[in-house]
Design an enzyme around this catalytic site. Sequence first.
Site, mmCIF file in Angstrom:
data_model
loop_
_atom_site.group_PDB
_atom_site.id
_atom_site.type_symbol
_atom_site.label_atom_id
_atom_site.label_comp_id
_atom_site.label_asym_id
_atom_site.label_seq_id
_atom_site.Cartn_x
_atom_site.Cartn_y
_atom_site.Cartn_z
ATOM 1 N N GLY A 37 -1.641 2.556 -2.079
ATOM 2 C CA GLY A 37 -2.166 3.855 -1.688
ATOM 3 C C GLY A 37 -1.893 4.890 -2.769
ATOM 4 O O GLY A 37 -1.781 4.548 -3.951
ATOM 5 N N CYS A 38 -1.775 6.136 -2.378
ATOM 6 C CA CYS A 38 -1.565 7.227 -3.328
ATOM 7 C C CYS A 38 -0.338 6.963 -4.191
ATOM 8 O O CYS A 38 0.762 6.745 -3.680
ATOM 9 C CB CYS A 38 -1.402 8.536 -2.571
ATOM 10 N N PHE A 39 -0.521 6.991 -5.494
ATOM 11 C CA PHE A 39 0.606 6.673 -6.373
ATOM 12 C C PHE A 39 1.723 7.707 -6.318
ATOM 13 O O PHE A 39 2.871 7.404 -6.648
ATOM 14 C CB PHE A 39 0.168 6.398 -7.809
ATOM 15 N N CYS A 41 3.133 8.818 -3.701
ATOM 16 C CA CYS A 41 4.063 8.405 -2.646
ATOM 17 C C CYS A 41 4.855 7.164 -3.035
ATOM 18 O O CYS A 41 6.064 7.089 -2.788
ATOM 19 C CB CYS A 41 3.299 8.160 -1.351
#
Length: 207
Positions: A37-39, A41
């Site tokens: 997912g979002c890097f 995080c």
Amino acid sequence: MNPVIPGTTLAIHPERFPDAVTDLPAASTRHAVLAGGCFWCVEAVYLNLEGVVAVTSGYAGGAPSTANYEAVCTGTTGHAEVVDIEYDSNVISYGELLKVFFSVAHDPTQKDRQGNDRGTQYRSAIFFQSDEEKAVAEAYIQQLEAIGAFTAPIVTTLEPLEQFYPGEAYHQDFARRNPQQGYIRAIAMPKVEKLIHAFPDKLKGDA
């Protein structure tokens, strides 16, 4: 063993996840490239682990010409948002990084998304750099499936790493630099808090 919330696929007891039966031997500094997912995080989680030397957010899976945030956000480039984790394998192993990846860093049962972030750029993937890495990852996924660690199948893909492309400067260390940003407060920080609660023995002294 019941490490999931009934009716969901999210792990609530990551400390109950098994250690990897198969692992890489210690050999000083190594790199692991993971997509969850979002890097922002994923990076925020791994920066807190003892033995992690550096974490770089970037892209993998597509062509050099499209390895930039604007292009990757279209979901058409083949790239995933990834983190390159440089780690001292004498302190923390590849298997331990995978344990955190599956139990804390993301939900490996969501295909081409993480929460409201949708698209192939947010897929769950392990970009392996050797046959040995691939074997360890495959074996750990089989371990988790065998114990029913999640209420849905793990959809994490294993993809050969052709090239890692570092992301733009403003993406690096984003969570630490922007702790009050809404997305970071809502998504990244709960994962970091989960890590701190579940694996206090794996944290850096300043975490």
